[in-house]
Design a protein around this motif. Structure first.
Motif, PDB file in Angstrom:
ATOM      1  N   LYS A 138       1.019  -0.976   0.056  1.00 36.96           N
ATOM      2  CA  LYS A 138       0.143  -0.151   0.003  1.00 36.96           C
ATOM      3  C   LYS A 138       0.795   1.312   0.017  1.00 36.96           C
ATOM      4  N   PRO A 139       0.559   2.368  -0.482  1.00 36.83           N
ATOM      5  CA  PRO A 139       1.121   3.494  -0.440  1.00 36.83           C
ATOM      6  C   PRO A 139       1.601   3.890   1.120  1.00 36.83           C
ATOM      7  N   THR A 140       2.853   4.226   1.292  1.00 39.91           N
ATOM      8  CA  THR A 140       3.353   4.701   2.644  1.00 39.91           C
ATOM      9  C   THR A 140       4.408   5.593   2.449  1.00 39.91           C
ATOM     10  N   PHE A 141       4.648   6.516   3.330  1.00 40.56           N
ATOM     11  CA  PHE A 141       5.593   7.477   3.388  1.00 40.56           C
ATOM     12  C   PHE A 141       5.684   8.054   4.636  1.00 40.56           C
ATOM     13  N   THR A 142       6.907   8.103   5.231  1.00 35.84           N
ATOM     14  CA  THR A 142       6.835   8.645   6.502  1.00 35.84           C
ATOM     15  C   THR A 142       7.240   9.801   6.977  1.00 35.84           C
ATOM     16  N   GLY A 143       6.875  10.637   5.823  1.00 34.95           N
ATOM     17  CA  GLY A 143       7.094  12.201   5.717  1.00 34.95           C
ATOM     18  C   GLY A 143       5.927  13.054   5.427  1.00 34.95           C
ATOM     19  N   SER A 144       6.038  14.002   4.866  1.00 36.87           N
ATOM     20  CA  SER A 144       5.058  14.908   3.999  1.00 36.87           C
ATOM     21  C   SER A 144       5.616  15.477   2.965  1.00 36.87           C
ATOM     22  N   PHE A 145       4.916  16.071   1.952  1.00 33.31           N
ATOM     23  CA  PHE A 145       5.630  16.897   0.956  1.00 33.31           C
ATOM     24  C   PHE A 145       5.079  18.134   1.166  1.00 33.31           C
TER      25      PHE A 145
END
Length: 123
Positions: A62-69
């Protein structure tokens, strides 16, 4: 050596829906799309984002990202008014101690997008 640009590639199984979110909700333009590759390039002003379906070389559940844009804007208040009723909000607009007025939303994949403006530049 000069670094010239940062173009994030967001992985998604929902390529068409993600293009629609960025184009219809955020006002991006889809400048290129390749269905065979499962890839697209989107842009708005000086911001470019690429989208890609995960391939067999990449573990993906699944889409995961431990930060933000974090995207700076010229009129954060107007952008907030434009988006607030159309998106899932991570946190509402607020002026923070570090002299940024900002808010955050989630795209259709759950990636967090923050929008901010230096309080000294507020209109």
């Amino acid at each position: 050596m000069k670094l010239k640009a940062l173009r994030p590639v967001l992985w998604t199984e929902q390529l068409t829906e993600t293009i629609d979110f960025y184009v219809d909700t955020l006002g991006f333009t889809c400048s290129e799309k390749n269905d065979d590759w499962g890839w697209a390039s989107l842009h708005k002003d000086d911001i470019e984002v690429m989208l890609a379906k995960p391939n067999e070389h990449t573990p993906f559940t699944k889409p995961t990202f431990t930060g933000s844009f974090y995207i700076t804007t010229e009129d954060v208040n107007a952008l907030w008014e434009q988006l607030k009723d159309k998106v899932t909000i991570a946190y509402p607009i607020e002026t923070f101690d570090w002299e940024m007025r900002e808010f955050a939303i989630y795209d259709n994949n759950g990636y967090m997008l923050q929008f901010g403006q230096d309080v000294n530049e507020l209109k």
